[in-house]
Design a protein around this motif. Structure first.
Motif, PDB file in Angstrom:
ATOM      1  N   ALA A  88     150.265 -82.277  92.888  1.00 13.74           N
ATOM      2  CA  ALA A  88     151.661 -81.946  93.192  1.00 13.74           C
ATOM      3  C   ALA A  88     151.923 -80.457  93.025  1.00 13.74           C
ATOM      4  N   TRP A  89     151.267 -79.823  92.065  1.00 12.48           N
ATOM      5  CA  TRP A  89     151.434 -78.379  91.812  1.00 12.48           C
ATOM      6  C   TRP A  89     150.841 -77.537  92.935  1.00 12.48           C
ATOM      7  N   SER A  90     149.839 -78.053  93.610  1.00  8.18           N
ATOM      8  CA  SER A  90     149.018 -77.239  94.514  1.00  8.18           C
ATOM      9  C   SER A  90     149.633 -77.042  95.888  1.00  8.18           C
ATOM     10  N   ASP A  91     149.197 -75.964  96.542  1.00  9.03           N
ATOM     11  CA  ASP A  91     149.410 -75.769  97.976  1.00  9.03           C
ATOM     12  C   ASP A  91     148.166 -76.192  98.747  1.00  9.03           C
ATOM     13  N   ILE A  92     146.997 -75.866  98.178  1.00  4.19           N
ATOM     14  CA  ILE A  92     145.705 -76.147  98.793  1.00  4.19           C
ATOM     15  C   ILE A  92     144.808 -76.775  97.736  1.00  4.19           C
ATOM     16  N   VAL A  93     144.029 -77.773  98.142  1.00  4.21           N
ATOM     17  CA  VAL A  93     143.063 -78.402  97.243  1.00  4.21           C
ATOM     18  C   VAL A  93     141.665 -78.166  97.792  1.00  4.21           C
ATOM     19  N   VAL A  94     140.785 -77.661  96.929  1.00  6.38           N
ATOM     20  CA  VAL A  94     139.420 -77.307  97.321  1.00  6.38           C
ATOM     21  C   VAL A  94     138.442 -78.087  96.449  1.00  6.38           C
ATOM     22  N   GLY A  95     137.317 -78.475  97.028  1.00 11.59           N
ATOM     23  CA  GLY A  95     136.258 -79.146  96.284  1.00 11.59           C
ATOM     24  C   GLY A  95     135.055 -79.321  97.175  1.00 11.59           C
ATOM     25  N   CYS A  96     134.049 -80.018  96.683  1.00  6.46           N
ATOM     26  CA  CYS A  96     132.868 -80.270  97.503  1.00  6.46           C
ATOM     27  C   CYS A  96     133.056 -81.536  98.325  1.00  6.46           C
ATOM     28  N   GLN A  97     133.001 -82.703  97.659  1.00  5.33           N
ATOM     29  CA  GLN A  97     133.187 -83.959  98.391  1.00  5.33           C
ATOM     30  C   GLN A  97     133.669 -85.065  97.450  1.00  5.33           C
ATOM     31  N   THR A  98     134.538 -84.674  96.520  1.00 13.20           N
ATOM     32  CA  THR A  98     135.069 -85.623  95.562  1.00 13.20           C
ATOM     33  C   THR A  98     136.247 -86.414  96.128  1.00 13.20           C
ATOM     34  N   TYR A  99     136.450 -87.610  95.606  1.00 14.89           N
ATOM     35  CA  TYR A  99     137.534 -88.474  96.078  1.00 14.89           C
ATOM     36  C   TYR A  99     138.903 -87.838  95.868  1.00 14.89           C
ATOM     37  N   ALA A 100     139.015 -86.953  94.895  1.00 17.89           N
ATOM     38  CA  ALA A 100     140.291 -86.270  94.663  1.00 17.89           C
ATOM     39  C   ALA A 100     140.762 -85.537  95.915  1.00 17.89           C
ATOM     40  N   MET A 101     139.838 -85.082  96.741  1.00 17.46           N
ATOM     41  CA  MET A 101     140.201 -84.405  97.981  1.00 17.46           C
ATOM     42  C   MET A 101     140.849 -85.379  98.964  1.00 17.46           C
ATOM     43  N   VAL A 102     140.403 -86.609  98.972  1.00 14.10           N
ATOM     44  CA  VAL A 102     140.990 -87.630  99.843  1.00 14.10           C
ATOM     45  C   VAL A 102     142.409 -87.949  99.394  1.00 14.10           C
ATOM     46  N   ILE A 103     142.610 -88.010  98.086  1.00 17.05           N
ATOM     47  CA  ILE A 103     143.949 -88.238  97.548  1.00 17.05           C
ATOM     48  C   ILE A 103     144.881 -87.112  97.971  1.00 17.05           C
ATOM     49  N   ALA A 104     144.406 -85.874  97.840  1.00 10.47           N
ATOM     50  CA  ALA A 104     145.228 -84.728  98.214  1.00 10.47           C
ATOM     51  C   ALA A 104     145.564 -84.745  99.698  1.00 10.47           C
ATOM     52  N   LEU A 105     144.616 -85.142 100.520  1.00 10.77           N
ATOM     53  CA  LEU A 105     144.844 -85.216 101.962  1.00 10.77           C
ATOM     54  C   LEU A 105     145.939 -86.234 102.275  1.00 10.77           C
ATOM     55  N   ALA A 106     145.894 -87.379 101.616  1.00 10.46           N
ATOM     56  CA  ALA A 106     146.905 -88.409 101.828  1.00 10.46           C
ATOM     57  C   ALA A 106     148.287 -87.942 101.382  1.00 10.46           C
ATOM     58  N   ALA A 107     148.326 -86.998 100.424  1.00 13.77           N
ATOM     59  CA  ALA A 107     149.590 -86.458  99.934  1.00 13.77           C
ATOM     60  C   ALA A 107     150.113 -85.311 100.790  1.00 13.77           C
ATOM     61  N   GLY A 108     149.418 -85.000 101.869  1.00 11.98           N
ATOM     62  CA  GLY A 108     149.885 -83.967 102.781  1.00 11.98           C
ATOM     63  C   GLY A 108     149.445 -82.557 102.453  1.00 11.98           C
ATOM     64  N   LYS A 109     148.451 -82.418 101.559  1.00 14.49           N
ATOM     65  CA  LYS A 109     147.969 -81.090 101.201  1.00 14.49           C
ATOM     66  C   LYS A 109     146.881 -80.620 102.163  1.00 14.49           C
ATOM     67  N   GLN A 110     146.754 -79.314 102.308  1.00 18.92           N
ATOM     68  CA  GLN A 110     145.614 -78.756 103.026  1.00 18.92           C
ATOM     69  C   GLN A 110     144.399 -78.897 102.121  1.00 18.92           C
ATOM     70  N   VAL A 111     143.298 -79.427 102.666  1.00 22.02           N
ATOM     71  CA  VAL A 111     142.116 -79.725 101.861  1.00 22.02           C
ATOM     72  C   VAL A 111     140.906 -79.022 102.460  1.00 22.02           C
ATOM     73  N   VAL A 112     140.122 -78.381 101.586  1.00 23.87           N
ATOM     74  CA  VAL A 112     138.984 -77.564 102.017  1.00 23.87           C
ATOM     75  C   VAL A 112     137.736 -77.984 101.258  1.00 23.87           C
ATOM     76  N   SER A 113     136.628 -78.172 101.974  1.00 20.63           N
ATOM     77  CA  SER A 113     135.335 -78.398 101.333  1.00 20.63           C
ATOM     78  C   SER A 113     134.624 -77.065 101.168  1.00 20.63           C
ATOM     79  N   SER A 114     134.162 -76.799  99.945  1.00 20.26           N
ATOM     80  CA  SER A 114     133.521 -75.527  99.634  1.00 20.26           C
ATOM     81  C   SER A 114     132.000 -75.612  99.645  1.00 20.26           C
ATOM     82  N   ILE A 115     131.441 -76.672 100.194  1.00 21.31           N
ATOM     83  CA  ILE A 115     129.980 -76.792 100.236  1.00 21.31           C
ATOM     84  C   ILE A 115     129.408 -75.659 101.078  1.00 21.31           C
ATOM     85  N   PRO A 116     128.426 -74.933 100.553  1.00 24.68           N
ATOM     86  CA  PRO A 116     127.880 -73.778 101.281  1.00 24.68           C
ATOM     87  C   PRO A 116     127.229 -74.165 102.600  1.00 24.68           C
TER      88      PRO A 116
END
Length: 293
Positions: free
Chosen positions: A244-272
């Protein structure tokens, strides 16, 4: 019907606990360890933890999470088979399905597998064509999304972008690494964050995985903050509050990124770009490695 609930890892525990919370009446025996204990206590209050063999003997069927951090769920499925009890395993991700049921080269499969979305169902059906695969309502995602929407969101400081970085241990082999993969991905994000066209000043909170030891990222934080970037360990009590605090959520491939996507956040994978690509199937997730330099 009396069900034995067996869980260790946080991801599987979240799905199973959310399922149980939606049931009106179900007699349960809990065999919990590790991060799963806090997950179930948060959802269901104080819980009496039973012995595995005693719980298997007393139950009618067994519902397990799936994970990597222990062999608890694997032992439960094996014990249930020996006792003639039906077993169901709840898969909580989109990766390493068969490996979740293998220890020391021995595969022990449940009688039935539950998943929470159509992507996981298709994958499970391909990998386990002889098993019953059922898609359950994703109550975990629904509950978290509702919680996120209900929170009073702190407005970003003027000129700042709020970035939540959700961490996870990287267990896949990314070649001969000079450091663990989760740190390599953090470095990659910091080095290539300008590809996202962010404002100059960033407030970054990194949220460790439940299995991470305390102070794991302290030294990394000390080496990467500067006048335009504030990096701190996330102190929010819940993932929902952090998202809820975030504007953008970043991670590799954790489920938390899917939760953020469902909440309408911009989501970025940082895998090189030199590592195996992000396995999350949601097409809305931005792959930092695919963005133009």
């Amino acid at each position: 019907m009396k069900v034995c609930i067996v869980s260790h890892d946080a991801g599987g525990a979240e799905n199973v606990a959310a399922y149980l919370a939606a049931q009106n009446e179900m007699e349960t025996l809990f065999v919990l360890a590790g991060p799963a204990i806090k997950v179930f206590e948060r959802r269901m209050g104080d819980i009496k933890i039973a012995d595995l063999e005693e719980a298997i003997a007393a139950c009618d069927w067994c519902l397990c999470g799936t994970g990597w951090q222990s062999d608890l769920e694997w032992k439960a499925i094996a014990s249930a088979h020996k006792a003639g009890k039906r077993t169901i395993a709840f898969l909580d991700h989109w990766v390493n399905y068969r490996e979740r049921f293998t220890r020391n080269g021995q595969e022990v499969l449940p009688d039935e597998i539950w998943v929470a979305d159509e992507y996981a169902k298709k994958m499970a059906e391909q990998i386990f064509p002889d098993l019953i695969i059922k898609q359950q309502q994703d109550r975990r995602l629904e509950m978290l999304n509702s919680e996120i929407k209900s929170l009073e969101i702190e407005q970003p400081a003027h000129g700042f972008t709020h970035i939540l970085y959700v961490l996870e241990p990287i267990r896949e082999a990314w070649g001969l690494l000079e450091k663990p993969g989760e740190f390599m991905a953090l470095d990659y994000f910091i080095e290539h964050k300008d590809r996202l066209d962010l404002c100059a000043d960033l407030l970054i909170r990194i949220r460790p995985h439940p299995s991470d030891p305390a102070e794991k990222y302290d030294q990394w934080i000390d080496c990467h903050g500067d006048s335009n970037i504030s990096i701190t360990v996330d102190s929010c009590s819940s993932l929902a509050e952090s998202i809820a605090w975030s504007d953008i959520v970043v991670g590799c491939q954790t489920y938390a990124m899917v939760i953020a996507l469902a909440a309408g956040k911009q989501v970025v994978s940082s895998i090189p770009d030199w590592a195996p690509p992000c396995v999350l199937p949601q097409p809305e997730i931005i792959r930092l490695a695919d963005l133009a330099v």
